[in-house]
Design an enzyme around this catalytic site. Structure first.
Site, PDB file in Angstrom:
ATOM      1  N   SER A  71      15.952 -99.554  62.838  1.00  0.00           N
ATOM      2  CA  SER A  71      16.011 -98.416  61.907  1.00  0.00           C
ATOM      3  C   SER A  71      16.217 -98.797  60.450  1.00  0.00           C
ATOM      4  O   SER A  71      16.071 -97.931  59.576  1.00  0.00           O
ATOM      5  CB  SER A  71      17.127 -97.466  62.318  1.00  0.00           C
ATOM      6  OG  SER A  71      16.645 -96.553  63.247  1.00  0.00           O
ATOM      7  N   LYS A  74      13.505 -97.942  58.150  1.00  0.00           N
ATOM      8  CA  LYS A  74      13.333 -96.570  57.653  1.00  0.00           C
ATOM      9  C   LYS A  74      13.526 -96.509  56.132  1.00  0.00           C
ATOM     10  O   LYS A  74      13.054 -95.601  55.473  1.00  0.00           O
ATOM     11  CB  LYS A  74      14.300 -95.613  58.373  1.00  0.00           C
ATOM     12  CG  LYS A  74      13.957 -95.412  59.864  1.00  0.00           C
ATOM     13  CD  LYS A  74      14.972 -94.532  60.575  1.00  0.00           C
ATOM     14  CE  LYS A  74      14.573 -94.066  61.967  1.00  0.00           C
ATOM     15  NZ  LYS A  74      14.612 -95.021  63.042  1.00  0.00           N
ATOM     16  N   TYR A 196       5.082 -95.915  63.544  1.00  0.00           N
ATOM     17  CA  TYR A 196       6.550 -95.863  63.597  1.00  0.00           C
ATOM     18  C   TYR A 196       7.100 -97.051  64.406  1.00  0.00           C
ATOM     19  O   TYR A 196       8.025 -97.746  63.973  1.00  0.00           O
ATOM     20  CB  TYR A 196       7.013 -94.521  64.204  1.00  0.00           C
ATOM     21  CG  TYR A 196       8.486 -94.502  64.485  1.00  0.00           C
ATOM     22  CD1 TYR A 196       9.406 -94.443  63.436  1.00  0.00           C
ATOM     23  CD2 TYR A 196       8.984 -94.601  65.785  1.00  0.00           C
ATOM     24  CE1 TYR A 196      10.778 -94.485  63.685  1.00  0.00           C
ATOM     25  CE2 TYR A 196      10.343 -94.634  66.042  1.00  0.00           C
ATOM     26  CZ  TYR A 196      11.234 -94.579  64.985  1.00  0.00           C
ATOM     27  OH  TYR A 196      12.577 -94.631  65.224  1.00  0.00           O
ATOM     28  N   TYR A 252      24.108 -92.822  60.895  1.00  0.00           N
ATOM     29  CA  TYR A 252      24.008 -91.792  61.940  1.00  0.00           C
ATOM     30  C   TYR A 252      25.256 -90.912  61.949  1.00  0.00           C
ATOM     31  O   TYR A 252      25.797 -90.586  60.900  1.00  0.00           O
ATOM     32  CB  TYR A 252      23.768 -92.424  63.316  1.00  0.00           C
ATOM     33  CG  TYR A 252      22.636 -93.417  63.297  1.00  0.00           C
ATOM     34  CD1 TYR A 252      21.352 -93.005  62.947  1.00  0.00           C
ATOM     35  CD2 TYR A 252      22.827 -94.752  63.595  1.00  0.00           C
ATOM     36  CE1 TYR A 252      20.305 -93.901  62.910  1.00  0.00           C
ATOM     37  CE2 TYR A 252      21.777 -95.652  63.571  1.00  0.00           C
ATOM     38  CZ  TYR A 252      20.534 -95.219  63.226  1.00  0.00           C
ATOM     39  OH  TYR A 252      19.515 -96.104  63.185  1.00  0.00           O
ATOM     40  N   VAL A 270      19.487-100.470  65.560  1.00  0.00           N
ATOM     41  CA  VAL A 270      20.006-100.829  66.888  1.00  0.00           C
ATOM     42  C   VAL A 270      19.760-102.289  67.263  1.00  0.00           C
ATOM     43  O   VAL A 270      20.239-102.748  68.296  1.00  0.00           O
ATOM     44  CB  VAL A 270      19.485 -99.900  68.016  1.00  0.00           C
ATOM     45  CG1 VAL A 270      20.051 -98.505  67.883  1.00  0.00           C
ATOM     46  CG2 VAL A 270      17.978 -99.895  68.082  1.00  0.00           C
TER      47      VAL A 270
END
Ligand code: GLN
Length: 316
Positions: A71, A74, A196, A252, A270
């Site tokens: 992530s 991102k 993605y 998160y 992760v």
């Protein structure tokens, strides 16, 4: 800076001590296994890199070991999408914390397929849709963008992780289809997911990560020497916006606690990496693959917390 807590020699001492102390702690947390390829790592790796605005990279532990950034990618994709979009982007993905797990689908239906922010999976899938529609060769453009920022050519995408993401990405596929039904995915779902998953499969090390994100600590301008020196990667306004989103959503549903105890814009993945942006100072990147219940690196969070406290780094 010599003699101040933030001089390179002092930073080196601080991170060496932190890594030594870390290794005396009992191993806490579990390596991510919901994408099987992520399990194949040494669970006890631990590394840290700090890159200051002059481009100096100070490292300790496994800072030069490549790992799956997941992530953290991102951030790159959001910047790529912002530079080719206007403010309508923020009608398709919001800038609010979700208070939910990174891969949660629960808010999407009641909120008409508009994800809360670009740092959760649903939001990053909308961002991927934007990239797929704005770049003729999205995967290549993504790798090129990151390679230039790292000064490492070319950066690598781990094909085993990529294949595993595609095979096991049912939840991401479910979110993409739901958003398509609401009209918030414009391209073909298969193409959007492919891009993605490709982003998530990028492999970098702590030094690369820290160096590549310096522009976020420098009002959008990449400050180091080399090909990208002095280049505006994003506008000052976009830099501000990315940091604001990282502060409220980058960790998160532990983002509030992280702001409370650390006070730096940050992003985790992760794969076990975390990056933290220190405006006007530099970037800290850590790696340790055992995760806590929020999907954030257990040891990584501890390292950043201690480092920030020892050097007095906080944006608040
Ligand atoms: N590839 C992961 C997923 O889509 C990325 C999630 C993460 O790092 N939090 O589920």
């Amino acid at each position: 800076m010599l003699g101040t807590p933030q001089c390179p020699a002092n930073i080196q001492k601080v991170i060496d001590n932190l890594i030594a102390e870390m290794r005396t702690h009992p191993a806490n947390g579990q390596v991510a296994d919901y994408i099987p390829a992520l399990k194949n790592v040494d669970p006890d790796s631990v590394g840290i890199a700090c890159c200051t605005l002059d481009g100096e990279v100070i490292t300790a532990g496994d800072a030069d070991k490549d790992f799956s950034v997941q992530s953290i990618a991102k951030i790159y994709s959001l910047v790529m999408a912002m530079t080719r979009s206007d403010d309508q982007l923020w009608e398709r993905v919001r800038m609010e914390p979700s208070g939910q797990a990174f891969n949660s689908i629960v808010q999407l239906e009641s909120e008409n397929g508009i994800p809360r922010n670009p740092m959760i999976n649903a939001g990053a899938i909308v961002i991927s849709d934007i990239i797929v529609s704005r770049y003729s060769t999205p995967n290549h453009a993504f790798v090129q963008f990151v390679s230039r920022l790292c000064g490492r050519d070319p950066v690598l995408v781990d094909n085993t992780v990529f294949a595993s993401e595609k095979k096991h990405g049912h939840r991401n596929a479910a979110m993409a289809h739901l958003m398509k039904d609401f009209g918030n995915i414009h391209g073909k779902v298969e193409n959007v997911l492919e891009h993605y998953f490709y982003q998530c499969s990028l492999s970098l090390n702590c030094s690369d990560l820290a160096r590549s994100l310096l522009f976020l600590a420098n009002k959008g301008i990449q400050p180091t020497t080399g090909e990208t020196a002095g280049e505006e990667v994003c506008t000052r306004v976009d830099c501000h916006r990315v940091n604001a989103i990282l502060s409220t959503s980058g960790m998160y549903d532990q983002s509030g606690e992280f702001a409370f105890s650390v006070g730096l814009p940050a992003k985790s993945g992760v794969g076990g990496g975390i990056v933290a942006i220190v405006p006007n100072f530099g970037v800290i990147a850590v790696y340790s693959p055992r995760l806590n219940q929020f999907g954030n690196s257990h040891a990584g969070k501890w390292l950043i917390t201690e480092f920030a406290q020892k050097l007095g780094l906080s944006v608040f």
